[in-house]
Design an enzyme around this catalytic site. Structure first.
Site, PDB file in Angstrom:
ATOM      1  N   ASP A  90      10.632  -5.524  -4.957  1.00 18.31           N
ATOM      2  CA  ASP A  90       9.260  -6.018  -4.954  1.00 18.31           C
ATOM      3  C   ASP A  90       8.863  -6.544  -3.573  1.00 18.31           C
ATOM      4  O   ASP A  90       8.295  -5.816  -2.774  1.00 18.31           O
ATOM      5  CB  ASP A  90       9.088  -7.087  -6.032  1.00 18.31           C
ATOM      6  CG  ASP A  90       7.650  -7.239  -6.497  1.00 18.31           C
ATOM      7  OD1 ASP A  90       6.759  -6.603  -5.905  1.00 18.31           O
ATOM      8  OD2 ASP A  90       7.400  -7.992  -7.453  1.00 18.31           O
ATOM      9  N   ASP A  91       9.148  -7.814  -3.290  1.00 16.29           N
ATOM     10  CA  ASP A  91       8.792  -8.450  -2.014  1.00 16.29           C
ATOM     11  C   ASP A  91       9.968  -9.290  -1.529  1.00 16.29           C
ATOM     12  O   ASP A  91       9.993 -10.513  -1.721  1.00 16.29           O
ATOM     13  CB  ASP A  91       7.565  -9.355  -2.183  1.00 16.29           C
ATOM     14  CG  ASP A  91       6.308  -8.587  -2.531  1.00 16.29           C
ATOM     15  OD1 ASP A  91       5.794  -7.874  -1.658  1.00 16.29           O
ATOM     16  OD2 ASP A  91       5.844  -8.695  -3.690  1.00 16.29           O
ATOM     17  N   GLU A  99       3.469  -7.372 -16.455  1.00 15.91           N
ATOM     18  CA  GLU A  99       4.241  -8.436 -15.810  1.00 15.91           C
ATOM     19  C   GLU A  99       3.629  -9.780 -16.189  1.00 15.91           C
ATOM     20  O   GLU A  99       4.213 -10.556 -16.943  1.00 15.91           O
ATOM     21  CB  GLU A  99       4.247  -8.247 -14.300  1.00 15.91           C
ATOM     22  CG  GLU A  99       5.036  -9.321 -13.556  1.00 15.91           C
ATOM     23  CD  GLU A  99       4.831  -9.269 -12.046  1.00 15.91           C
ATOM     24  OE1 GLU A  99       5.710  -9.760 -11.329  1.00 15.91           O
ATOM     25  OE2 GLU A  99       3.779  -8.770 -11.589  1.00 15.91           O
ATOM     26  N   HIS A 102       6.774  -3.482  -1.539  1.00 13.28           N
ATOM     27  CA  HIS A 102       5.479  -3.646  -0.893  1.00 13.28           C
ATOM     28  C   HIS A 102       5.648  -3.767   0.623  1.00 13.28           C
ATOM     29  O   HIS A 102       6.657  -4.281   1.111  1.00 13.28           O
ATOM     30  CB  HIS A 102       4.768  -4.876  -1.443  1.00 13.28           C
ATOM     31  CG  HIS A 102       4.361  -4.732  -2.874  1.00 13.28           C
ATOM     32  ND1 HIS A 102       3.197  -4.108  -3.253  1.00 13.28           N
ATOM     33  CD2 HIS A 102       4.981  -5.117  -4.026  1.00 13.28           C
ATOM     34  CE1 HIS A 102       3.102  -4.116  -4.576  1.00 13.28           C
ATOM     35  NE2 HIS A 102       4.172  -4.717  -5.064  1.00 13.28           N
ATOM     36  N   HIS A 104       9.923   0.424  -5.766  1.00 15.11           N
ATOM     37  CA  HIS A 104       8.976  -0.697  -5.882  1.00 15.11           C
ATOM     38  C   HIS A 104       9.211  -1.678  -4.741  1.00 15.11           C
ATOM     39  O   HIS A 104       9.964  -2.645  -4.855  1.00 15.11           O
ATOM     40  CB  HIS A 104       9.129  -1.414  -7.230  1.00 15.11           C
ATOM     41  CG  HIS A 104       7.967  -2.318  -7.540  1.00 15.11           C
ATOM     42  ND1 HIS A 104       7.048  -2.052  -8.525  1.00 15.11           N
ATOM     43  CD2 HIS A 104       7.556  -3.475  -6.974  1.00 15.11           C
ATOM     44  CE1 HIS A 104       6.136  -3.006  -8.565  1.00 15.11           C
ATOM     45  NE2 HIS A 104       6.428  -3.888  -7.620  1.00 15.11           N
ATOM     46  N   HIS A 155       0.598  -1.212 -11.374  1.00 17.75           N
ATOM     47  CA  HIS A 155       1.306  -2.375 -11.909  1.00 17.75           C
ATOM     48  C   HIS A 155       0.773  -2.676 -13.316  1.00 17.75           C
ATOM     49  O   HIS A 155      -0.412  -2.517 -13.590  1.00 17.75           O
ATOM     50  CB  HIS A 155       1.066  -3.604 -11.046  1.00 17.75           C
ATOM     51  CG  HIS A 155       1.842  -3.617  -9.761  1.00 17.75           C
ATOM     52  ND1 HIS A 155       1.851  -2.562  -8.888  1.00 17.75           N
ATOM     53  CD2 HIS A 155       2.623  -4.583  -9.207  1.00 17.75           C
ATOM     54  CE1 HIS A 155       2.605  -2.871  -7.842  1.00 17.75           C
ATOM     55  NE2 HIS A 155       3.087  -4.100  -8.010  1.00 17.75           N
TER      56      HIS A 155
END
Length: 345
Positions: free
Chosen positions: A286-287, A208, A23, A21, A205
Site C-alpha cells: 500500500d504505502d 476497506e 501507491h 498494490h 479500491h
C-alpha cells in the site's frame, strides 16, 4: 494443507512475486523523504521524522484527514523531475530486493500536474522514469492511472482517456482511490467504461473503510478485475462466492489494514479466511512510507499470524502473478521461479 516441515523456513525475499498494490508517493523511502525535505526546505511534522512511522487511525473522518495531510506533505517534497525519477528508481531497487519481479504502481497525475506542466507531461515523466528504472533494475513495471474519489467524475473521465493514450508505453490499468466514504463507485462508471473499452484493467479500491456494498458496486458497476483491499467481502458470503467465481483478485494489504484501524491486529485481517474460500489474493504494501513495511513483511505476516506454509505462500505469489498485467513471458518466468523456490531446502 501442506504438511509442516521441521527444516528452516525458506527466505521470503527470494520468493518471486508480483506487487500490485503500491501507491506512487507512498512507495518513497523514508530516508529519501527526509533528504528531499531538507534539500527543498519543506518542513516535516514529527510524525514523519522522529515519530515515524506515524500512528494512524482512519476509521473516522478526522483520522482520514490526518492520514491524507501526511500524504500530501510527503508529496510536496517531489519538486523536480529528478526527484520523480529518483523515487521510481529507488522503489524498483527495493522491489528487486524484496523478490518482486513485476510491479504495478498506482499514480494520480492530478496531484503533480500543477508542478510538472499539466496532466500529459506528468504522465510522460512518470513513464519515462519507469522505463529507466526497469532498465536499471530488471524489475518489470506497469502503471495504473488512478482517479480520486474526492474529485468530480468528469475529472476521472479525463484521466481515463489520457490513460488510453499510453497503453503502448506501460499504462496497464485504471484505478479509483482515496476515502470510500466520500465518493461512491457508481459515480465513476463512465470513466471505467472508457478504460475497460480501451483494454485497461479495472482496479478500484473498495471494501476497506466501507463494507460489502462498496465491493459490490466495484464489481457490478465498475467491472472490477481487481479490488484494492476488499477484505470486508468476508462479511457477505454470497458476495465472496461471486468474487471467487469471477476470479477477481483482492489486493490485500495486512499492515496498512492495521495501520488505518481497519483491523486491530494482523491476525484479524481475514487472509486465511479469504484464502480458504478460494479468493485470489495479491498481498501488497500500500504505502510503505506511512505504514513502515514493504512487500516481504506482508508475506511474513501471512506466515507468522495466519500459519501459511511455504506451499501456501508460493500459491499466494502465483495468485499475484495471475492477477497482474505482466506480459506472458514475464508470467512464465516468474511462475517457473516460484516452483524452483519451493524445490529448495
Amino acid at each position: 494443507m501442506e504438511a509442516r516441515s521441521t527444516s528452516a523456513p525458506r527466505d521470503l525475499a527470494a520468493l518471486p512475486k508480483a506487487h500490485l498494490h503500491l501507491h506512487f508517493t507512498g512507495s518513497m523511502r523514508h530516508s529519501t523523504l527526509v533528504e528531499l525535505a531538507a534539500e527543498h526546505g519543506v518542513h516535516l511534522p514529527d510524525a514523519l521524522v522522529e515519530d515515524w512511522p506515524p500512528r494512524l487511525q482512519a476509521t473516522d473522518e478526522r483520522g482520514w484527514f490526518r492520514f491524507q495531510r501526511l500524504y500530501d506533505i510527503a508529496r510536496s517534497v517531489l519538486k523536480t523531475p529528478d526527484d520523480m525519477r529518483r523515487l521510481i528508481r529507488e522503489t524498483a531497487e527495493d522491489e528487486a530486493a524484496e523478490g518482486s519481479g513485476w510491479l504495478e504502481i498506482q499514480v494520480d497525475p492530478s496531484g503533480y500536474a500543477a508542478r510538472f506542466g499539466g496532466l500529459t507531461p506528468t504522465v510522460e515523466l512518470v513513464l519515462d522514469a519507469v522505463r529507466q528504472a526497469e532498465d536499471a533494475t530488471g524489475v518489470g513495471i506497469g502503471v495504473v492511472i488512478a482517479a480520486n474519489r474526492t474529485r468530480h467524475p468528469l475529472d476521472a473521465k479525463t484521466l481515463a482517456r489520457l490513460a488510453l493514450r499510453y497503453t503502448d508505453r506501460g499504462v496497464v490499468g485504471f484505478g479509483l482511490s482515496n476515502d470510500e466514504r466520500r465518493g461512491r463507485a457508481y459515480d465513476f462508471e463512465g470513466a471505467f467504461r472508457i478504460a475497460r473499452r480501451g483494454g485497461l484493467l479495472s482496479a478500484p479500491h473498495g471494501g476497506e473503510l466501507l463494507g460489502p456494498q462498496s465491493i459490490r458496486e466495484c464489481l457490478e458497476t465498475l467491472g472490477a478485475d481487481r479490488i484494492g483491499h476488499g477484505v470486508r467481502a468476508v462479511e457477505d458470503p454470497r458476495l465472496l462466492e461471486k468474487i471467487v467465481e469471477r476470479e477477481v483478485t483482492l489486493e490485500v494489504c495486512p499492515a496498512s489494514n492495521v495501520g488505518l484501524g481497519v483491523a486491530r491486529s494482523a491476525a484479524d485481517v481475514p487472509v486465511r479466511q479469504l484464502f480458504e474460500a478460494g479468493a485470489r489474493m495479491a498481498l501488497g504494501a500500500d504505502d510503505p512510507l506511512l505504514f513502515g513495511s514493504r512487500l516481504v513483511r506482508q508475506y511474513e505476516l501471512a506466515r507468522s499470524d495466519h500459519g501459511f506454509t511455504d506451499g501456501e505462500l508460493a500459491e499466494l505469489a502465483r495468485q499475484s502473478i495471475h492477477g497482474s498485467a505482466a506480459p506472458e513471458t514475464v508470467r512464465k518466468r516468474l511462475l517457473g521461479d516460484i516452483d524452483n523456490w519451493l524445490k529448495r531446502h
